[in-house]
Design an enzyme around this catalytic site. Structure first.
Site, PDB file in Angstrom:
ATOM      1  N   PRO A  33      59.400   5.202 -52.887  1.00 49.11           N
ATOM      2  CA  PRO A  33      60.377   6.206 -53.242  1.00 49.11           C
ATOM      3  C   PRO A  33      61.752   5.626 -53.526  1.00 49.11           C
ATOM      4  O   PRO A  33      62.235   4.743 -52.821  1.00 49.11           O
ATOM      5  CB  PRO A  33      60.427   7.091 -51.991  1.00 49.11           C
ATOM      6  CG  PRO A  33      59.812   6.293 -50.901  1.00 49.11           C
ATOM      7  CD  PRO A  33      59.353   4.992 -51.437  1.00 49.11           C
ATOM      8  N   GLU A  34      62.361   6.146 -54.547  1.00 48.30           N
ATOM      9  CA  GLU A  34      63.743   5.810 -54.854  1.00 48.30           C
ATOM     10  C   GLU A  34      64.607   7.030 -54.549  1.00 48.30           C
ATOM     11  O   GLU A  34      64.110   7.998 -53.977  1.00 48.30           O
ATOM     12  CB  GLU A  34      63.870   5.402 -56.330  1.00 48.30           C
ATOM     13  CG  GLU A  34      62.888   4.294 -56.713  1.00 48.30           C
ATOM     14  CD  GLU A  34      63.014   3.885 -58.164  1.00 48.30           C
ATOM     15  OE1 GLU A  34      64.113   4.026 -58.735  1.00 48.30           O
ATOM     16  OE2 GLU A  34      62.007   3.442 -58.733  1.00 48.30           O
ATOM     17  N   ARG A  42      51.174  -0.083 -46.240  1.00 49.99           N
ATOM     18  CA  ARG A  42      51.607  -1.441 -46.571  1.00 49.99           C
ATOM     19  C   ARG A  42      52.608  -2.013 -45.572  1.00 49.99           C
ATOM     20  O   ARG A  42      52.957  -3.192 -45.641  1.00 49.99           O
ATOM     21  CB  ARG A  42      52.210  -1.428 -47.970  1.00 49.99           C
ATOM     22  CG  ARG A  42      51.478  -2.342 -48.906  1.00 49.99           C
ATOM     23  CD  ARG A  42      51.987  -2.159 -50.303  1.00 49.99           C
ATOM     24  NE  ARG A  42      52.372  -3.435 -50.862  1.00 49.99           N
ATOM     25  CZ  ARG A  42      52.858  -3.568 -52.073  1.00 49.99           C
ATOM     26  NH1 ARG A  42      53.061  -2.511 -52.833  1.00 49.99           N
ATOM     27  NH2 ARG A  42      53.166  -4.737 -52.530  1.00 49.99           N
ATOM     28  N   HIS A  90      46.707   3.979 -40.613  1.00 48.41           N
ATOM     29  CA  HIS A  90      48.050   3.409 -40.774  1.00 48.41           C
ATOM     30  C   HIS A  90      49.154   4.350 -40.292  1.00 48.41           C
ATOM     31  O   HIS A  90      50.264   4.332 -40.819  1.00 48.41           O
ATOM     32  CB  HIS A  90      48.323   3.013 -42.231  1.00 48.41           C
ATOM     33  CG  HIS A  90      47.266   2.147 -42.817  1.00 48.41           C
ATOM     34  ND1 HIS A  90      46.938   0.907 -42.299  1.00 48.41           N
ATOM     35  CD2 HIS A  90      46.432   2.343 -43.859  1.00 48.41           C
ATOM     36  CE1 HIS A  90      45.958   0.379 -43.013  1.00 48.41           C
ATOM     37  NE2 HIS A  90      45.628   1.227 -43.958  1.00 48.41           N
TER      38      HIS A  90
END
Length: 270
Positions: free
Chosen positions: A2-3, A117, A98
């Site tokens: 996300p930006e 990740r 995760h």
DNA sequence: ATACCGACCTGTCAGC
DNA sequence: TGCTGACAGGTCGGTA
């Protein structure tokens, strides 16, 4: 992942849904990578705290915390990295693979941090978090020009440097540059004031439009409500390598700048 | 001081 | 079907 527009969408959505709720207890996974503070600091700070406000600073989600005995000066900072997500669930919902943190809320819901990740980061702070750089949507054209006119880095790399501007990532750097007609490899200090003004305006415009569209969903991004953004249909450069430029039909080129996949129109961008 | 580049991780997809 | 390698929205630290 996300930006700025995606983080803004997520933070606003979380604010609507969890502001005012209180964290009753915290479960932390065993993997230490996502933690910038110690697990004990995070647990003890979050436990018992009320989520007074959720907001965005740069690409960070900031939870302002309040409790009975302390003023609201403590904060829980979440950086989502590439694949981080904050999910509001019920205890019956299956725990996703995760999952690194589960905060059980007074309302009976759970706020979960999931990040396959593990590039995301969790942190608690006492002082006020202002982020590493300047806010792209608040900085003036003058200050914007000041940031870049001494940098020898390619303008694409300078836009990605969070210590200068925070919140711009790979998608919106490419999208701002194509809208401003500037090639990503141009050295930042070689840009004229007119070009910097165009870039400042293009960046603001593209970020505002993307926030309005709920961000860009490339593969799996969804906001706090599980809804996809739809700004990706307005992308002119990012992800369009080989496809015709929407302005001049010249094929969009894909190169590597500052180690990142970079898309531009060789005809429209000078 | 500045600027590249690999490392950090897992998942997915294309190609063989 | 299954393996391998490239690639992905981000950031950090080492090196030149």
């Amino acid at each position: 992942m996300p930006e700025l527009p995606e983080v803004e969408t997520i933070a606003n959505g979380l604010h609507k849904r969890v502001a005012g709720d209180r964290i009753e207890s915290v479960w932390l996974g065993s993997k230490p990578e996502p933690l910038k503070s110690t697990a004990a600091e995070i647990s003890s700070t979050l436990q018992g705290s009320r989520l007074a406000r959720v907001r965005r600073v740069g690409k960070h989600i900031v939870f302002d915390l309040a409790s009975e005995d302390l003023p609201a000066t403590r904060q829980w900072i979440v950086h989502l990295g590439m694949t981080g997500r904050l999910l509001i669930s019920t205890p019956e919902d299956e725990l996703p693979k995760h999952t690194h943190l589960v905060a059980r809320l007074e309302s009976g819901r759970e706020l979960r941090f999931v990040d396959p990740r593990r590039f995301g980061r969790l942190e608690v702070r006492q002082n006020s978090f202002t982020g590493p750089g300047a806010e792209p949507l608040q900085i003036s054209a003058d200050d914007f020009a000041q940031l870049f006119h001494r940098s020898k880095a390619p303008i694409k790399g300078a836009l990605l440097n969070q210590k200068l501007l925070h919140g711009v990532g790979n998608i919106y750097a490419d999208e701002a540059l194509i809208r401003a007609g500037i090639r990503p490899r141009r050295r930042a200090h070689s840009l004229t004031r007119t070009e910097l003004n165009k870039l400042h305006a293009a960046l603001r415009k593209v970020l505002h439009a993307a926030i309005k569209a709920g961000g860009s969903s490339i593969s799996d991004y969804v906001d706090a409500n599980g809804d996809e953004g739809f700004f990706q249909i307005q992308h002119r450069a990012y992800g369009r390598g080989g496809k015709p430029c929407l302005t001049c039909k010249t094929p969009i080129k894909k190169i590597v700048v500052a180690g990142r996949g970079t898309h531009y129109c060789p005809r429209c961008q000078k």
